[in-house]
Design a protein around this motif. Structure first.
Motif, PDB file in Angstrom:
ATOM      1  N   UNK A  99      25.087  48.842   7.425  1.00  0.00           N
ATOM      2  CA  UNK A  99      25.297  50.089   6.671  1.00  0.00           C
ATOM      3  C   UNK A  99      25.739  51.169   7.651  1.00  0.00           C
ATOM      4  N   UNK A 100      26.793  51.894   7.318  1.00  0.00           N
ATOM      5  CA  UNK A 100      27.248  52.996   8.166  1.00  0.00           C
ATOM      6  C   UNK A 100      26.193  54.092   8.177  1.00  0.00           C
ATOM      7  N   UNK A 101      25.879  54.601   9.351  1.00  0.00           N
ATOM      8  CA  UNK A 101      24.904  55.686   9.492  1.00  0.00           C
ATOM      9  C   UNK A 101      25.452  56.716  10.479  1.00  0.00           C
ATOM     10  N   UNK A 102      24.983  57.927  10.340  1.00  0.00           N
ATOM     11  CA  UNK A 102      25.317  58.993  11.293  1.00  0.00           C
ATOM     12  C   UNK A 102      24.158  59.105  12.272  1.00  0.00           C
ATOM     13  N   UNK A 103      24.461  59.035  13.550  1.00  0.00           N
ATOM     14  CA  UNK A 103      23.435  59.142  14.591  1.00  0.00           C
ATOM     15  C   UNK A 103      23.834  60.263  15.529  1.00  0.00           C
ATOM     16  N   UNK A 104      22.919  61.176  15.744  1.00  0.00           N
ATOM     17  CA  UNK A 104      23.201  62.351  16.571  1.00  0.00           C
ATOM     18  C   UNK A 104      22.860  62.157  18.050  1.00  0.00           C
ATOM     19  N   UNK A 105      22.070  61.153  18.365  1.00  0.00           N
ATOM     20  CA  UNK A 105      21.613  61.004  19.743  1.00  0.00           C
ATOM     21  C   UNK A 105      22.422  59.958  20.499  1.00  0.00           C
ATOM     22  N   UNK A 106      22.230  59.934  21.805  1.00  0.00           N
ATOM     23  CA  UNK A 106      22.942  58.976  22.644  1.00  0.00           C
ATOM     24  C   UNK A 106      22.475  57.557  22.353  1.00  0.00           C
ATOM     25  N   UNK A 107      23.426  56.638  22.446  1.00  0.00           N
ATOM     26  CA  UNK A 107      23.132  55.219  22.329  1.00  0.00           C
ATOM     27  C   UNK A 107      23.150  54.621  23.726  1.00  0.00           C
ATOM     28  N   UNK A 108      22.303  53.623  23.938  1.00  0.00           N
ATOM     29  CA  UNK A 108      22.277  52.885  25.191  1.00  0.00           C
ATOM     30  C   UNK A 108      22.441  51.402  24.857  1.00  0.00           C
ATOM     31  N   UNK A 109      22.871  50.601  25.821  1.00  0.00           N
ATOM     32  CA  UNK A 109      23.028  49.177  25.562  1.00  0.00           C
ATOM     33  C   UNK A 109      21.731  48.549  25.066  1.00  0.00           C
ATOM     34  N   UNK A 110      21.868  47.652  24.101  1.00  0.00           N
ATOM     35  CA  UNK A 110      20.691  46.950  23.579  1.00  0.00           C
ATOM     36  C   UNK A 110      20.142  46.021  24.656  1.00  0.00           C
ATOM     37  N   UNK A 111      18.826  45.892  24.713  1.00  0.00           N
ATOM     38  CA  UNK A 111      18.226  44.993  25.701  1.00  0.00           C
ATOM     39  C   UNK A 111      18.489  43.518  25.372  1.00  0.00           C
ATOM     40  N   UNK A 112      18.435  42.693  26.410  1.00  0.00           N
ATOM     41  CA  UNK A 112      18.700  41.259  26.309  1.00  0.00           C
ATOM     42  C   UNK A 112      17.885  40.593  25.195  1.00  0.00           C
ATOM     43  N   UNK A 113      16.606  40.909  25.114  1.00  0.00           N
ATOM     44  CA  UNK A 113      15.749  40.265  24.101  1.00  0.00           C
ATOM     45  C   UNK A 113      16.219  40.590  22.683  1.00  0.00           C
ATOM     46  N   UNK A 114      16.623  41.813  22.452  1.00  0.00           N
ATOM     47  CA  UNK A 114      17.117  42.212  21.144  1.00  0.00           C
ATOM     48  C   UNK A 114      18.425  41.485  20.816  1.00  0.00           C
ATOM     49  N   UNK A 115      19.288  41.330  21.809  1.00  0.00           N
ATOM     50  CA  UNK A 115      20.551  40.628  21.610  1.00  0.00           C
ATOM     51  C   UNK A 115      20.288  39.150  21.328  1.00  0.00           C
ATOM     52  N   UNK A 116      19.359  38.551  22.047  1.00  0.00           N
ATOM     53  CA  UNK A 116      19.025  37.146  21.829  1.00  0.00           C
ATOM     54  C   UNK A 116      18.507  36.912  20.409  1.00  0.00           C
ATOM     55  N   UNK A 117      17.681  37.814  19.899  1.00  0.00           N
ATOM     56  CA  UNK A 117      17.200  37.708  18.514  1.00  0.00           C
ATOM     57  C   UNK A 117      18.378  37.832  17.548  1.00  0.00           C
ATOM     58  N   UNK A 118      19.233  38.819  17.783  1.00  0.00           N
ATOM     59  CA  UNK A 118      20.411  39.012  16.925  1.00  0.00           C
ATOM     60  C   UNK A 118      21.271  37.746  16.892  1.00  0.00           C
ATOM     61  N   UNK A 119      21.546  37.185  18.067  1.00  0.00           N
ATOM     62  CA  UNK A 119      22.406  36.010  18.143  1.00  0.00           C
ATOM     63  C   UNK A 119      21.755  34.783  17.495  1.00  0.00           C
ATOM     64  N   UNK A 120      20.424  34.657  17.608  1.00  0.00           N
ATOM     65  CA  UNK A 120      19.740  33.516  17.005  1.00  0.00           C
ATOM     66  C   UNK A 120      19.722  33.579  15.483  1.00  0.00           C
ATOM     67  N   UNK A 121      19.867  34.772  14.932  1.00  0.00           N
ATOM     68  CA  UNK A 121      19.873  34.947  13.479  1.00  0.00           C
ATOM     69  C   UNK A 121      21.258  34.777  12.873  1.00  0.00           C
ATOM     70  N   UNK A 122      22.276  34.638  13.692  1.00  0.00           N
ATOM     71  CA  UNK A 122      23.664  34.518  13.215  1.00  0.00           C
ATOM     72  C   UNK A 122      23.997  33.125  12.833  1.00  0.00           C
TER      73      UNK A 122
END
Length: 122
Positions: A99-122
């Protein structure tokens, strides 16, 4: 400066580095030449921020749903590091749970563990 401050608090061992379509063989000499040319503190901060972003913000194979011009990066918000945010470098699209959202704060790279969970759910 705010981004650099936020990224210095991230443990680099918790990131997946170098997963993008950027050509670092071209990028590194570009950044090096910029430094040699002489940069103001602000310009140097911008160059360092760009390089850190390019190296550490994990790029998916998923095209941006807004511009269809760039692959999305996996990021998180500085204040809410447990929420995965997809980000487009080209049009600045930000999305949470597709879902498109508006975010006002800075984004930083997602941590490895979060990416691994994302990739395992794909």
């Amino acid at each position: 400066i705010d981004y650099l401050d936020a990224i210095t608090r991230v443990d680099s061992t918790g990131l997946i580095l170098g997963h993008s379509d950027d050509n670092f063989e071209i990028a590194i000499p570009f950044y090096t030449n910029k430094v040699i040319e002489g940069l103001s503190e602000e310009e140097l901060s911008n160059q360092v921020s760009s390089l850190i972003w390019d190296l550490s913000a994990y790029m998916t194979e998923e095209l941006c749903p807004s511009c269809n011009d760039s692959n999305l990066r996996l990021t998180t918000m500085v204040s809410k590091g447990d929420i995965l945010v997809k980000f487009c470098d080209e049009c600045l699209y930000t999305g949470i749970r597709n879902e498109h959202v508006e975010i006002e704060e800075d984004l930083v790279p997602a941590p490895k563990k979060m990416i691994e969970v994302y990739l395992s759910e794909r």
